[in-house]
Design an enzyme around this catalytic site. Sequence first.
Site, PDB file in Angstrom:
ATOM      1  CG  HIS A 558      -0.081   0.075   2.528  1.00 27.75           C
ATOM      2  ND1 HIS A 558       0.504  -1.044   3.093  1.00 27.75           N
ATOM      3  CD2 HIS A 558       0.283   1.120   3.308  1.00 27.75           C
ATOM      4  CE1 HIS A 558       1.182  -0.693   4.178  1.00 27.75           C
ATOM      5  NE2 HIS A 558       1.068   0.627   4.328  1.00 27.75           N
ATOM      6  CG  ASP A 560       2.193   4.694   4.816  1.00 31.39           C
ATOM      7  OD1 ASP A 560       1.532   3.635   4.736  1.00 31.39           O
ATOM      8  OD2 ASP A 560       3.326   4.760   5.326  1.00 31.39           O
ATOM      9  CG  HIS A 630       5.339   0.763   2.564  1.00 36.88           C
ATOM     10  ND1 HIS A 630       4.877   2.005   2.161  1.00 36.88           N
ATOM     11  CD2 HIS A 630       4.769   0.533   3.762  1.00 36.88           C
ATOM     12  CE1 HIS A 630       4.083   2.499   3.085  1.00 36.88           C
ATOM     13  NE2 HIS A 630       3.987   1.619   4.071  1.00 36.88           N
ATOM     14  NE  ARG A 640       7.689  -6.852  10.810  1.00 32.97           N
ATOM     15  CZ  ARG A 640       7.367  -5.614  10.461  1.00 32.97           C
ATOM     16  NH1 ARG A 640       6.407  -4.967  11.111  1.00 32.97           N
ATOM     17  NH2 ARG A 640       8.001  -5.026   9.458  1.00 32.97           N
TER      18      ARG A 640
END
Length: 808
Positions: A558, A560, A630, A640
């Site tokens: 996507h 941002d 990204h 994570r």
Amino acid sequence: EPYDFLFDTAVEAYYKGDWLSVILNMEKALRNKATVRGVKTRCQLSCANHSAFGEPLDGVGVPVPGAGSVDDLGFFQKILKRADCVTACEAEQLGSPNLHKVSEEVELEFKKRSPYNYLQVAYFKLHKLDKAVAAANTFFLANPDHTEMRQNLEYYRRMAGVHEADFKDLEARTHMSEFLLGKSSYSDDAFVAAAEHFEAAVDEYFKADQECRALCEGAYNYDGYNYMEYSADLFQSVTDHYMQILNCKQRCAVDLASTAGRNKPFEDFLPSHFNYLQFSYYNSEKLEQAIECAKTFLLFHPEDEVMKQNLAYYSAVLGDDAARAISPRQEVKRYIQQSLLEKELLYFGYEAFGITFVDPDTWTPEEVMPKKLRDKQKADRKTAARITEEIESLMKEIETLVEEKKKDSSDMTKMIVPPEGGAPLYDNITVTMTSSQLNGSQRVLLDGVITDDECRELHSLSNAAALKGDGYRGPSPHSPSETFQGVTVLKAVKLGQEGKVPLNSARLFLDLSQKVRKALESYFLLEAPLYFSYSHLVCRSAIEEKQDDRKDLSHSVHVDNCLLVSELNECVKEPPAYTHRDYSAILYLNDDFEGGDFIFTELDAKTVTAEVRPRCGRVVGFGAGKENPHGVRAVTRGQRCAVALWFTLDPAHEDKERIQAEDLLKMFSTPVKAEFSGTEVRDAAEPQGGAAEPPPGGQGTAENRPDDAASTQKPDTHADKGAVTPTAKAKTKPVSKKAKDGDQTKAKTGNNVKAAAKKQTVKPQSKQGDKKNTKAAGKTAKAVAKKDSNKAADPTSASDSANGRDEL
Ligand SMILES: O=C(O)CCC(=O)C(=O)O
Ligand SMILES: [Fe+2]
């Protein structure tokens, strides 16, 4: 069973393709939600009778706390009893008070009618066609921009065995459906039926109003409340709460006038019922009722010329004495009295304490608003008009400039490469990779930004917050194979104050994100400061048993600040994207997990241009625009954690929550470390704190739903887009065209009327030909539908659509 639990179970079943379980659980969730609401309403209402406050004022039951101490005790005794009654009543029927408390995310899902999106697919898969159609239609009414559902409905429409009557609105509220039926009979000149529907609508309206008002007395939303004001004394805080309740009760008029799919409430909703009614009764030869309704309408708008004329006409026809004996409806009189008293109190609160009140009604007499406020409003309106004018002319100038600039830059063979390469400002920080090493522009990889200890502390903060239930924890909005938890700075500070997490960790969260902001500003050689637009600490955890044959990403590719349409290699910088975001940074906290690498890609969302392995103290920073699509590869084992930060150059979009968090910290603790703390002087946070913007990419359960293209919408910004805009002028005065062609009226209303009509010159007037408009619009709609139908596809399900398209 709490409905959020049932909702989650249904969503889980959805991903497993267990359609029967989707239906069982989702239907139950909807039922239980209705039950909880019903119980709460009944408890509030029955307790109101149980102990009324003080002596009623003007006979409408507005509380009057006593002036002296004994009276006060009496007043509070009643309050305690009432609280006890409501608590006991709810506890008896719903169990512990927290059991049915659901998060805002889940609340929003139900508001957006998401359960019907899941149900639609499940019903379809189990060949329950009529139910699938009803669910699809119900969902679509509240989400008119949802392309897949539109296609599904077109598909259903052409399927054998589907009937027009199947396109139901399963969430329709009776007062509204009766009103709409009334309106449609009315425009078909079926006045007897119209009157029946409008009467039913009025009955149901008052029931719904009572319910809506009772529910206003439920939980008080302390969220976003400025703690500064919290030290308010007893009466001030009772006032604050009470003003919120009154405001809520006043807003019921707006809520009841709204219906899914219309982005504006009906104007002058309740009064308009009596406008329609008077004319429907007149045309049904029921003059008494016509007079009663005209008089009732005049309670709202005593100066309405048309209605005064109609009333005079009806009275002349019926005979003035008989007409005079007819009173307007008492129920409405009481309603108006009560509402006006509420408004007076609210305006008092506005003047005395600055608690804003915006009157939702158009019928309020001018003098109810205090003169000072009236004058101020007039002045404000003038200023606003002037500012709008100035902005418009500025916008024009900018547009011209942009056009010229576009021409210039399209002439250039090479794009200007934005500068970068400034020092990252802190000694320990190293620049590991620059834009060119990362094969793009406005990209940087920094290491050593924070220490191992700091990583550990933030990592435990996230887990502690999630454990305490206040940090968001649940299924991942991005992948069914992971869970997701997040905590914002404000949540962290609040939890810190409540002693649920170390306050120092919350401070560290604020401080370290400042450090990242400054490093980025400096590295990208920015001339203007970056403001935080949204920050959260996010952990993604692999669900062990859901890792086989996994092909999805942890966070699909996507951009941002725009909506990536990878099929077209385009990115659309429009809401619901967070278009004001200019830079992004992810600060990683750990590497003891498998998968989870960060990737940059081309606009096609497929070609990976660079890859970053997360590790403690590492920051990937990048421009938030189309140059930087990204995503995150699947996390296949372990957890994570990272701090995700978005920055804006526009101070107007600065995160209000962060300011509030910083203020809170300043108030509640020792001074913050000097080097990278937020030391800028800022205005104090507003009392109600502008709502924080939701996380990017639709965090929270919002994205768990099936056809996901539109799910990243911010409800507020997007609601207006694309929906059919009712023309503001469409307000139909139900005085009618019928009457205009006077002969017809006479023919219809018989001799009596004819005779009287001669005496009276002015006849009931006419509603404008809205019937014609409707017909014309209908035609266009049909034509479009036909054209589209050639390419309609199978109803889309979650997996169908997810495979075919990238997350927007
Ligand atoms: O966690 C990451 O590495 C990236 C997350 C991201 O891109 C986002 O939340 O917008
Ligand atoms: Fe992102």
